[in-house]
Write a protein that holds these residues in place. Structure first.
Motif, PDB file in Angstrom:
ATOM      1  N   PRO A 113       9.837  35.656  -7.090  1.00  0.00           N
ATOM      2  CA  PRO A 113      10.206  36.922  -7.739  1.00  0.00           C
ATOM      3  C   PRO A 113       9.970  36.866  -9.247  1.00  0.00           C
ATOM      4  CG  PRO A 113      11.965  36.152  -6.293  1.00  0.00           C
ATOM      5  CD  PRO A 113      10.959  35.050  -6.370  1.00  0.00           C
ATOM      6  N   SER A 114       9.564  38.012  -9.806  1.00  0.00           N
ATOM      7  CA  SER A 114       9.191  38.004 -11.210  1.00  0.00           C
ATOM      8  C   SER A 114      10.356  37.592 -12.106  1.00  0.00           C
ATOM      9  CB  SER A 114       8.649  39.371 -11.617  1.00  0.00           C
ATOM     10  OG  SER A 114       9.585  40.365 -11.306  1.00  0.00           O
ATOM     11  N   VAL A 115      11.579  37.936 -11.711  1.00  0.00           N
ATOM     12  CA  VAL A 115      12.707  37.585 -12.576  1.00  0.00           C
ATOM     13  C   VAL A 115      12.949  36.077 -12.554  1.00  0.00           C
ATOM     14  CG1 VAL A 115      14.564  37.874 -10.877  1.00  0.00           C
ATOM     15  CG2 VAL A 115      15.004  38.328 -13.282  1.00  0.00           C
ATOM     16  N   VAL A 116      12.570  35.434 -11.445  1.00  0.00           N
ATOM     17  CA  VAL A 116      12.703  33.978 -11.387  1.00  0.00           C
ATOM     18  C   VAL A 116      11.679  33.317 -12.317  1.00  0.00           C
ATOM     19  CG1 VAL A 116      12.519  31.956  -9.877  1.00  0.00           C
ATOM     20  CG2 VAL A 116      13.714  33.991  -9.084  1.00  0.00           C
ATOM     21  N   LEU A 119      13.389  33.309 -15.542  1.00  0.00           N
ATOM     22  CA  LEU A 119      14.339  32.191 -15.685  1.00  0.00           C
ATOM     23  C   LEU A 119      13.603  30.896 -15.979  1.00  0.00           C
ATOM     24  CD1 LEU A 119      16.861  32.700 -12.728  1.00  0.00           C
ATOM     25  CD2 LEU A 119      17.242  33.140 -15.151  1.00  0.00           C
ATOM     26  N   ALA A 208      10.193  41.838 -16.042  1.00  0.00           N
ATOM     27  CA  ALA A 208      11.203  40.811 -15.817  1.00  0.00           C
ATOM     28  C   ALA A 208      10.841  39.442 -16.416  1.00  0.00           C
ATOM     29  CB  ALA A 208      11.484  40.682 -14.326  1.00  0.00           C
ATOM     30  N   LEU A 211      11.636  39.471 -20.220  1.00  0.00           N
ATOM     31  CA  LEU A 211      12.960  39.860 -20.695  1.00  0.00           C
ATOM     32  C   LEU A 211      13.601  38.807 -21.582  1.00  0.00           C
ATOM     33  CD1 LEU A 211      14.740  41.443 -17.588  1.00  0.00           C
ATOM     34  CD2 LEU A 211      14.197  42.565 -19.751  1.00  0.00           C
ATOM     35  N   PHE A 212      13.612  37.555 -21.089  1.00  0.00           N
ATOM     36  CA  PHE A 212      14.328  36.518 -21.850  1.00  0.00           C
ATOM     37  C   PHE A 212      13.376  35.575 -22.570  1.00  0.00           C
ATOM     38  CE2 PHE A 212      15.493  36.248 -17.247  1.00  0.00           C
ATOM     39  CZ  PHE A 212      16.211  37.429 -17.193  1.00  0.00           C
TER      40      PHE A 212
ATOM     41  N   GLU B  34      19.401  23.753 -14.376  1.00  0.00           N
ATOM     42  CA  GLU B  34      20.364  24.598 -15.072  1.00  0.00           C
ATOM     43  C   GLU B  34      21.452  25.096 -14.115  1.00  0.00           C
ATOM     44  OE1 GLU B  34      20.161  24.968 -18.235  1.00  0.00           O
ATOM     45  OE2 GLU B  34      18.080  24.882 -18.884  1.00  0.00           O
ATOM     46  N   THR B 216      12.677  43.509  -9.235  1.00  0.00           N
ATOM     47  CA  THR B 216      13.762  43.520 -10.208  1.00  0.00           C
ATOM     48  C   THR B 216      13.937  44.838 -10.951  1.00  0.00           C
ATOM     49  OG1 THR B 216      13.249  41.205 -10.588  1.00  0.00           O
ATOM     50  CG2 THR B 216      14.742  42.263 -12.144  1.00  0.00           C
ATOM     51  N   MET B 217      12.908  45.225 -11.718  1.00  0.00           N
ATOM     52  CA  MET B 217      13.109  46.279 -12.703  1.00  0.00           C
ATOM     53  C   MET B 217      13.420  47.624 -12.057  1.00  0.00           C
ATOM     54  SD  MET B 217      12.984  44.498 -15.257  1.00  0.00           S
ATOM     55  CE  MET B 217      13.298  45.748 -16.501  1.00  0.00           C
ATOM     56  N   MET B 220      16.788  47.752 -10.547  1.00  0.00           N
ATOM     57  CA  MET B 220      17.855  47.768 -11.545  1.00  0.00           C
ATOM     58  C   MET B 220      18.036  49.170 -12.123  1.00  0.00           C
ATOM     59  SD  MET B 220      18.412  45.171 -14.648  1.00  0.00           S
ATOM     60  CE  MET B 220      16.963  45.342 -15.608  1.00  0.00           C
ATOM     61  N   THR B 241      18.626  40.181  -8.101  1.00  0.00           N
ATOM     62  CA  THR B 241      17.633  40.194  -9.183  1.00  0.00           C
ATOM     63  C   THR B 241      18.140  40.985 -10.380  1.00  0.00           C
ATOM     64  OG1 THR B 241      16.644  42.072  -8.058  1.00  0.00           O
ATOM     65  CG2 THR B 241      15.606  39.941  -7.716  1.00  0.00           C
ATOM     66  N   ILE B 244      20.582  39.079 -12.622  1.00  0.00           N
ATOM     67  CA  ILE B 244      19.967  38.145 -13.575  1.00  0.00           C
ATOM     68  C   ILE B 244      19.386  38.919 -14.749  1.00  0.00           C
ATOM     69  CG2 ILE B 244      18.206  36.389 -13.911  1.00  0.00           C
ATOM     70  CD1 ILE B 244      18.329  35.801 -10.932  1.00  0.00           C
ATOM     71  N   ALA B 245      18.592  39.934 -14.434  1.00  0.00           N
ATOM     72  CA  ALA B 245      17.891  40.655 -15.486  1.00  0.00           C
ATOM     73  C   ALA B 245      18.861  41.327 -16.446  1.00  0.00           C
ATOM     74  CB  ALA B 245      16.951  41.686 -14.873  1.00  0.00           C
ATOM     75  N   MET B 248      21.414  38.127 -18.255  1.00  0.00           N
ATOM     76  CA  MET B 248      20.956  36.921 -18.943  1.00  0.00           C
ATOM     77  C   MET B 248      20.899  37.136 -20.449  1.00  0.00           C
ATOM     78  SD  MET B 248      20.309  33.844 -18.763  1.00  0.00           S
ATOM     79  CE  MET B 248      19.826  33.084 -17.238  1.00  0.00           C
ATOM     80  N   GLN B 253      24.001  30.529 -23.773  1.00  0.00           N
ATOM     81  CA  GLN B 253      23.345  29.363 -23.193  1.00  0.00           C
ATOM     82  C   GLN B 253      24.337  28.219 -23.050  1.00  0.00           C
ATOM     83  OE1 GLN B 253      19.924  27.824 -25.303  1.00  0.00           O
ATOM     84  NE2 GLN B 253      19.861  26.110 -23.884  1.00  0.00           N
ATOM     85  N   TYR B 258      25.829  31.560 -17.725  1.00  0.00           N
ATOM     86  CA  TYR B 258      24.404  31.196 -17.801  1.00  0.00           C
ATOM     87  C   TYR B 258      24.012  30.351 -16.577  1.00  0.00           C
ATOM     88  CZ  TYR B 258      20.325  28.747 -19.916  1.00  0.00           C
ATOM     89  OH  TYR B 258      19.108  28.205 -20.181  1.00  0.00           O
ATOM     90  N   LEU B 261      23.839  32.415 -13.380  1.00  0.00           N
ATOM     91  CA  LEU B 261      22.634  33.238 -13.220  1.00  0.00           C
ATOM     92  C   LEU B 261      21.463  32.386 -12.722  1.00  0.00           C
ATOM     93  CD1 LEU B 261      22.947  35.569 -16.341  1.00  0.00           C
ATOM     94  CD2 LEU B 261      23.501  36.074 -13.966  1.00  0.00           C
ATOM     95  N   PHE B 262      21.385  31.152 -13.203  1.00  0.00           N
ATOM     96  CA  PHE B 262      20.348  30.251 -12.683  1.00  0.00           C
ATOM     97  C   PHE B 262      20.600  29.912 -11.223  1.00  0.00           C
ATOM     98  CE2 PHE B 262      18.837  29.633 -16.970  1.00  0.00           C
ATOM     99  CZ  PHE B 262      17.501  29.385 -16.774  1.00  0.00           C
ATOM    100  N   GLY B 265      19.218  32.431  -9.295  1.00  0.00           N
ATOM    101  CA  GLY B 265      17.772  32.200  -9.251  1.00  0.00           C
ATOM    102  C   GLY B 265      17.404  31.242  -8.122  1.00  0.00           C
ATOM    103  N   LEU B 268      17.521  33.071  -4.859  1.00  0.00           N
ATOM    104  CA  LEU B 268      16.343  33.932  -4.700  1.00  0.00           C
ATOM    105  C   LEU B 268      15.103  33.115  -4.381  1.00  0.00           C
ATOM    106  CD1 LEU B 268      16.614  36.517  -7.603  1.00  0.00           C
ATOM    107  CD2 LEU B 268      16.383  37.020  -5.171  1.00  0.00           C
TER     108      LEU B 268
END
Lengths: 283, 288, 250
Positions: A113-116, A119, A208, A211-212, B34, B216-217, B220, B241, B244-245, B248, B253, B258, B261-262, B265, B268
């Protein structure tokens, strides 16, 4: 009530056609709605000016530039690596275990997934390598994401070159490398190009993963180095439509239009290249 | 000299091939690196089955059950919409459509695949969401159902193109055999071609669903992001998803938030990994 | 007798399946050796061991020895250099999708030759030797795939000649051609043997009889017998050879 086979067939085909048209519906809706509401926002100023008053006025230049930088960076990373990997899979590796494991890895990479990916980029590039939230981190993250697209399409392009070209080249005393360079790659180029453009289009539209790793909420200046944060079109659209209240709809639609135009133009180019070369395929 | 060049290139391309394996391993490793810290303070059972996701309350709650259910609900709805439509149009494209229409359909579906998810989310917000509110008389259109509709369209390009490949690779002889026995085209499709292509079609559906789970997007932007136990398809939900988006950016951190959320991940990654491996198995069974 | 190639106890297997069994023979310089036999008799496999093109097939294993001018092909030869000495013409005309000129100079360019004059001279010479110059001298820039089948095959011969080989292998070169084009190719071959050693694999026994100085008969991966062509066709020693030539099978 029973129908004759012929009538049943008519009904069934009608239903199938209707389903296919439903699938096309969103493309029409998206393009129509965005064009109708966004065209009015497009002006020279909109494309070349900084955003003002908390993005409620002005243009989207930094987002366009940011997306351009990210896509270029992703391409510089993914194209050589992806092309080399494709050459390995199609020209060097036989059907051995390593080849199969690589193939599975690519399938899985394509399904992450793109959000992964976001991360991953955060953990590896931003924090572990200490690149910070920067164009470098974002480009690398996007590059990893489009790598499977480029490998898969390049491999298909290479494998579609007839085996006999390689045999002829080798039989004339060319080395393996010369054979790849002169008898295989030139004929696979259109396919590789198509796949690359599709990968670039995907990188330009993804939100995604950045984003971070790079995206700046509101940064009305152009990036000056690889370690700068940057705005990007897809993130800008997300921010405008969900995070900033009281934005004129026109600005949102205008941003969506620019993003959609970039991505669809790339895809149309890819489709055009492919059908052009398919029509004059020489073997 | 020439030998050396050949040798270097051979190793360079081999190394590039191996990079893909390394990347998958790195992704898993860094998620684990993480995410694992969460489990110092929180049991895996409480994480997976906990009903409360209150990441910044005091004391915090890191139970992802509502998020998992949110993802499953949206995915289930999307699958319900996209699977019949995809199979139908794959059959239409592979078997029935005349040449020009086939090209138009395939190119348009390719364009659908290319539309960025944030654009689909935006248009979903502007069209599907208000439509749901007024049609079903609910307080907000930002619902699981809106997510299902938008995601269904995102899954369809994958499903259609792979299913069409599967239909296409059914040997001609099967078809000719059925015709020779006097079957109509539709009977041939239903009784011969669809069964012969079934494992490829199943793989196509799985890959499409894999894409939905990870999307995700768009999801959301249209599902309303309520991190509570989902009450139904016409209520706001929040997916893994989207969590997380959305969070985060604010998670400090090194904080439990934090790490949590990992940890999501990891969930997922494992889910999509399994879906992809299973789909690959189905695809290879078809090739025999 | 001047021996160019010496084959001793050659066996080839593909993934364990035997394709060629214990072949021993000598191939004379400046002569044409015809190799005949039914489908799957190992003819093409035999041919492709002579320039190591079989190396490309996954799972191939070769045992025995092949000497070219006394040098062991599989031990003392670089396959790339070997293939410049031993050229091959395939069953189907396989021009690369490039111009006539570029097809002919393909091998030379890979040797690093860039000088335009050298290349132009080589092209003319090679095309003349392949009986193609008169037809092609004004069409050098044309796409090779636009030529007729016979012209394409002669272009492939020219392309091989340009590399300046010592041995030329023909793998059923006329199987896709009409009688007139076939005659032209045979004419070229008879001329070429003055300077090259030729091995012709063919499933056309009449063609083997027309051009071959000697003829070898292969069956199920074995060399049944080999002798002067006229002897093979008039008084074969082995009954199987007799049956094949007289059309009882194959």
């Amino acid at each position: 009530m029973m129908f004759t086979p012929r009538v049943t067939q008519k009904i069934a085909f009608g239903v199938l056609l209707a389903a296919s048209l439903v699938v096309l519906l969103p493309v029409g809706v998206v393009v129509f709605v965005i064009l109708k509401n966004g065209l009015g926002a497009i002006s020279w100023e909109f494309l070349t000016e900084m955003p003002r008053s908390g993005m409620r006025e002005g243009g989207i230049l930094p987002a366009i530039v940011g997306t351009f930088c990210l896509v270029t960076g992703a391409l510089l990373f993914a194209l050589p690596l992806g092309l080399f990997a494709a050459i390995y899979l199609s020209e060097y590796a036989g059907d051995n275990r390593l080849n199969r494991v690589i193939r599975l890895a690519i399938v899985n990479l394509a399904g992450v997934p793109s959000v992964v990916f976001g991360l991953f980029g955060l953990a590896l590039f931003v924090n572990f390598f200490r690149f910070g939230a920067s164009i470098l981190s974002g480009s690398l993250t996007l590059g990893v994401m489009i790598l499977p697209v480029i490998i898969t399409s390049s491999r298909e392009a290479l494998e579609s070159v007839p085996k006999s070209f390689r045999e002829v080249s080798l039989s004339l005393g060319a080395t393996r490398l010369q054979t790849i360079k002169h008898a295989v790659l030139p004929h696979a180029l259109p396919g590789i190009l198509t796949g690359t453009i599709l990968g670039v289009g995907r990188a330009a539209g993804e939100t995604a993963p950045i984003l971070f790793t790079v995206a700046a909420f509101y940064l009305p200046k152009l990036p000056t180095s690889l370690f700068d944060q940057a705005m990007a079109l897809p993130y800008h659209l997300y921010v405008l439509s969900t995070q900033v209240p009281n934005v004129e709809a026109k600005i949102r639609y205008g941003t969506a239009l620019v993003l959609l135009a970039i991505v669809l133009l790339m895809n149309l180019t890819a489709i055009a290249i492919r059908s052009y070369f398919r029509s004059r395929k020489k073997w | 000299m020439k030998r050396l060049k050949e040798f270097i290139v051979e190793w360079a391309v081999k190394a590039s091939g191996i990079v893909s394996i390394v990347l998958v391993a790195l992704i898993f490793f860094f998620l684990l690196k993480e995410g694992i810290f969460l489990f110092k303070t929180q049991g895996a059972g409480g994480f997976l089955a906990g009903r409360n996701w209150y990441p910044i309350s005091e004391p915090p709650g890191f139970g992802i059950l509502p998020l998992v259910l949110g993802s499953l609900l949206v995915t289930f709805g999307a699958a319900l919409i996209s699977i019949p439509l995809s199979v139908a149009s794959a059959v239409y494209i592979a078997e029935i459509a005349p040449g020009w229409l086939k090209e138009v359909l395939k190119s348009t579906i390719e364009l659908l695949a290319a539309i960025p998810s944030v654009v689909l989310g935006f248009i979903g917000m502007m069209t599907v969401v208000p439509w749901i509110r007024s049609t079903f008389h609910v307080p907000t259109g930002l619902t699981a159902f809106a997510g299902s509709v938008v995601l269904a369209f995102m899954a369809m390009p994958t499903m259609i193109s792979i299913a069409e490949d599967a239909l296409h690779s059914v040997p001609r002889m099967y078809k000719e055999g059925a015709y020779a026995l006097g079957a109509t085209h539709w009977q041939t499709i239903r009784r011969v071609i669809l069964p012969a292509a079934s494992s490829g079609i199943v793989a196509a559906m799985m890959l499409g669903i894999g894409r939905v789970v990870g999307e995700t997007m768009a999801v959301m932007m249209v599902t309303g992001n309520a991190a509570s136990m989902p009450k139904g398809i016409l209520y706001p939900v929040r997916t893994l998803t989207a969590t997380i988006a959305a969070e985060m950016g604010e998670a400090v951190q090194g904080s439990d938030h934090y790490f949590a959320l990992f940890a999501i991940g990891i969930v997922l990654f494992v889910m999509t990994f399994m879906v992809n491996m299973a789909a690959d198995l189905f695809l290879h069974r078809r090739r025999g | 007798m001047d021996v160019k190639i010496q084959v001793q106890d050659l066996s080839v297997r593909f993934s364990g399946v035997s394709a060629l069994k214990n072949v021993t023979m000598e191939i004379e310089a400046n002569k044409i050796l015809s190799v005949i036999g039914p489908a799957n008799s190992g003819k093409t496999t035999f041919l492709k061991t002579l320039n190591r093109l079989n190396d490309l097939v996954a799972g191939v294993s070769v045992s025995g020895t092949v000497f070219l001018d006394g040098k062991d092909l599989y031990k003392d030869c670089d396959p790339v250099l070997l293939r410049r000495k031993v050229g091959i013409i395939f069953a189907l005309p396989l021009p690369l999708p490039a111009s006539v000129f570029e097809n002919v100079v393909y091998g030379l360019r890979r040797q690093g030759i860039r000088d335009k004059k050298t290349l132009a001279t080589a092209v003319e010479k090679a095309l003349r030797d392949a009986y193609l110059w008169d037809e092609m001298k004004d069409r050098l820039g044309e796409l090779a795939l636009k030529l007729s089948g016979g012209q394409q095959q002669r272009l492939c011969i020219a392309r091989t000649l340009a590399v300046n080989p010592e041995v030329i292998l023909f793998d059923e070169p006329c199987s896709a051609l009409d009688p007139l084009s076939t005659a032209k190719i045979e004419e070229a071959m008879l001329k070429l043997k003055e300077r090259y050693t030729l091995v012709l694999v063919t499933n056309n026994t009449k063609q083997a009889a027309r051009v071959g100085d000697r003829t070898a008969f292969f069956l199920m991966g074995e060399l049944v017998e080999m002798d002067v062509t006229s002897r093979i066709f008039t008084a074969p020693l082995d009954k199987r050879t007799d049956d094949y030539i007289s059309g009882k099978f194959g």
